[in-house]
Design an enzyme around this catalytic site. Structure first.
Site, mmCIF file in Angstrom:
data_model
loop_
_atom_site.group_PDB
_atom_site.id
_atom_site.type_symbol
_atom_site.label_atom_id
_atom_site.label_comp_id
_atom_site.label_asym_id
_atom_site.label_seq_id
_atom_site.Cartn_x
_atom_site.Cartn_y
_atom_site.Cartn_z
ATOM 1 C CG HIS A 92 -1.984 1.047 1.135
ATOM 2 N ND1 HIS A 92 -1.743 2.368 1.473
ATOM 3 C CD2 HIS A 92 -3.252 0.995 0.698
ATOM 4 C CE1 HIS A 92 -2.846 3.061 1.252
ATOM 5 N NE2 HIS A 92 -3.780 2.265 0.782
ATOM 6 C CD GLU A 140 -5.281 2.695 -3.164
ATOM 7 O OE1 GLU A 140 -6.442 2.602 -2.794
ATOM 8 O OE2 GLU A 140 -4.322 2.759 -2.378
HETATM 9 O O1 G3P Z 1 -6.471 1.835 0.479
HETATM 10 C C1 G3P Z 1 -7.430 2.739 0.049
HETATM 11 C C2 G3P Z 1 -6.918 4.077 -0.100
HETATM 12 O O2 G3P Z 1 -5.601 4.339 -0.018
HETATM 13 C C3 G3P Z 1 -7.779 5.104 -0.684
HETATM 14 O O3 G3P Z 1 -8.074 5.950 0.357
HETATM 15 O O4 G3P Z 1 -9.382 7.554 1.579
HETATM 16 O O5 G3P Z 1 -8.891 7.951 -0.830
HETATM 17 O O6 G3P Z 1 -10.497 6.159 -0.172
HETATM 18 P P1 G3P Z 1 -9.289 6.972 0.219
#
Ligand code: G3P
Length: 221
Positions: A92, A140
């Protein structure tokens, strides 16, 4: 196809200890109502608590590529499995590891039959992660994490490009996307871009009513 939703509780207070159980219970209830798999990734110390109290798929937030023996402070795949988890996040953006360690974590997790989600930050790292053969790669962009701005709207190309890159490398690997996802329209857009689901956190964990927020998330599927 129904999406996979993985709710990462990070170290949010709202998702710690009994809070993790409460949010996991909301995941279970909305998952059951909607027929959509909603998994939860609590902190390591809460994996057993959540898995033993709530009938919901539980993922570890991290796992190390170590075996049994002299590895103080490491996260051992066998222990994660015995605690009741069905899978794990690896790499992550808030818990980065190097490429060699991602590979050994994936191998260790697979050795215990745990599902593997390797997180990445862009198309190039998605391609590298796919070459390691995890079950899922979750792309992400770090700058959108916790921003409330959905990746599916702000950077659709990183999702589309990740899907294309992964297809070329290993068609068995599936793509999740995350960062800023919280609404039904965000999940719908993520699916339209070719991902099979989402990894998300703050929009649900920090919502006044996490169950209502989850209901909104699945409302357009
Ligand atoms: O692991 C999920 C993440 O990093 C995304 O976070 O708060 O943008 O949904 P968020």
């Amino acid at each position: 196809m129904k999406p996979l939703i993985v709710l990462n509780l990070k170290t949010y207070l709202e998702g710690t200890g009994e809070g993790a159980v409460r949010i996991a219970e909301a995941c279970r209830a909305v998952g059951e109502e909607s027929g959509i798999e909603i998994a939860v990734a609590p902190q390591l110390c809460d994996v057993y608590r959540v898995a033993s109290q709530v009938d919901v798929p539980v993922y570890s937030q991290h796992l190390d590529g170590v075996g049994a023996g002299s590895f103080t402070g490491h996260v051992f795949a066998r222990c994660v499995k015995d605690a009741g988890a069905v899978g794990t996040l690896i790499n992550h953006s808030e818990r980065r590891v190097n490429l060699a360690d991602i590979e050994s974590s994936v191998t260790a997790a697979k050795g215990e039959g745990l599902r593997t989600i390797v997180c990445t930050n862009n198309i190039a790292t998605t391609a590298a992660a796919a070459a390691l053969g995890p079950d899922f790669v979750a792309v992400e962009p770090p700058e959108l994490i916790g921003s409330g701005i959905p990746v599916s709207k702000a950077d659709p190309e990183v999702v589309r490009g990740s899907v294309t890159a992964v297809e070329r490398i290993d068609a068995d690997v599936k793509v999740l996307c995350g960062a800023g996802i919280s609404k039904g329209e965000d999940l719908k857009a993520a699916m339209e871009l070719g991902s099979v689901g989402v990894l998300l956190a703050s929009g649900i964990v920090k919502a006044k009513d996490p169950k209502a927020a989850l209901e909104d998330l699945v409302s357009l599927i």
